[in-house]
Design a protein around this motif. Structure first.
Motif, PDB file in Angstrom:
ATOM      1  N   GLN A  45      25.032  22.028  59.775  1.00  0.00           N
ATOM      2  CA  GLN A  45      24.174  23.104  60.255  1.00  0.00           C
ATOM      3  C   GLN A  45      24.599  24.454  59.691  1.00  0.00           C
ATOM      4  N   SER A  46      25.904  24.685  59.645  1.00  0.00           N
ATOM      5  CA  SER A  46      26.406  25.974  59.170  1.00  0.00           C
ATOM      6  C   SER A  46      26.149  26.170  57.687  1.00  0.00           C
ATOM      7  N   THR A  47      26.372  25.129  56.886  1.00  0.00           N
ATOM      8  CA  THR A  47      26.139  25.266  55.454  1.00  0.00           C
ATOM      9  C   THR A  47      24.661  25.443  55.153  1.00  0.00           C
ATOM     10  N   SER A  48      23.789  24.818  55.929  1.00  0.00           N
ATOM     11  CA  SER A  48      22.348  25.022  55.744  1.00  0.00           C
ATOM     12  C   SER A  48      21.990  26.484  55.965  1.00  0.00           C
ATOM     13  N   GLU A  49      22.617  27.096  56.952  1.00  0.00           N
ATOM     14  CA  GLU A  49      22.360  28.502  57.244  1.00  0.00           C
ATOM     15  C   GLU A  49      22.937  29.421  56.173  1.00  0.00           C
TER      16      GLU A  49
END
Length: 249
Positions: A45-49
């Motif tokens: 989720q964090s890398t997508s953001e």
């Protein structure tokens, strides 16, 4: 500003709270950001953001195998680092009479031993001029009840910023530390307290802050980026406290 355009930075514990805020701030200024964390879903989720240039590594600072291997992993990916924010940590509070060896080991294995050996493993991957920022805490200074183990672990980390600065400066590497006070992060939901106790504790803490509020992760991130950038080149082995005046009064 794009102070970190073309730079590679590492944020350990970069999937939530202060770590994620720092990773966002680096990415917004052009950096290629590597984040670590224990939870694969949170990493995704964090890398997508953070964007397509972000890199996620599953890594647990409390496990010595992971701590020792972090640098080797980056070496295998061909990533040399210009800035590091060692943020991964744990906070467990308990009255002195109730502290057991497992709480002590968890706190020191994660906050001190893990950070120490992660940083050691990263040395070959640091570019000349790299900046390292450690995440301390005002608990190392204020003598808050039930924080004896956590505070001691953070005091050790603050000490490392000074001693490692002296040792690494000949390699062109600076080490500094930020020590946040009460910051609105998910950490406050992981202290092992029930909801009623947590709410009462938060209110009690806020009453001790002269500014009358908790800080925001973005406010810590701004200071981390300052310490990681060339504009702070004359700041070495220093601690910057970010606590709304709590430790000053």
């Amino acid at each position: 500003m794009n102070r970190f355009e073309g730079k590679n930075v590492l944020v350990t514990g970069g999937t939530s709270g202060i770590g994620l805020a720092v990773a966002r701030a680096f990415a917004a200024e052009g950096a290629r950001v590597v984040i670590t964390g224990r939870d694969a879903e949170a990493l995704g989720q964090s890398t997508s953001e953070l964007g397509t240039r972000a890199v996620a590594l599953r890594n647990d600072a409390s496990h010595m195998g992971d701590a020792h291997e972090l640098g080797a992993t980056l070496l295998g990916m061909g990533i040399k680092l210009d800035a590091v924010f060692l943020n991964a940590g744990t906070a467990r509070f308990a009255p002195f009479a109730e502290v057991d060896e497992s709480l002590w080991d968890l706190s020191f294995d994660t906050n001190v031993k893990g950070a120490y050996f992660q940083l050691q493993s990263l040395l070959p991957q640091l570019n000349s001029g790299a900046s390292i920022v450690l995440n301390g805490s005002i608990n190392a200074h204020i003598g808050m009840p039930a924080s004896s183990v956590y505070a001691a672990s953070k005091a050790a980390l603050i000490s490392l910023a000074k001693t490692l600065s002296a040792e690494l400066l000949p390699q062109g590497v600076r080490v500094n530390v930020v020590s946040p006070g009460p910051i609105h992060t998910p950490l406050y939901g992981k202290l092992g307290m029930d909801a009623e106790t947590l709410e009462a504790t938060a209110a009690q803490i806020q009453a001790q802050v002269p500014l009358g509020r908790f800080g925001r992760p973005e406010e810590v991130a701004a200071t981390v980026l300052h310490l990681a950038s060339p504009e702070s080149a004359f700041i070495v082995g220093s601690e910057i406290v970010i606590d709304g005046g709590m430790s000053q009064l």
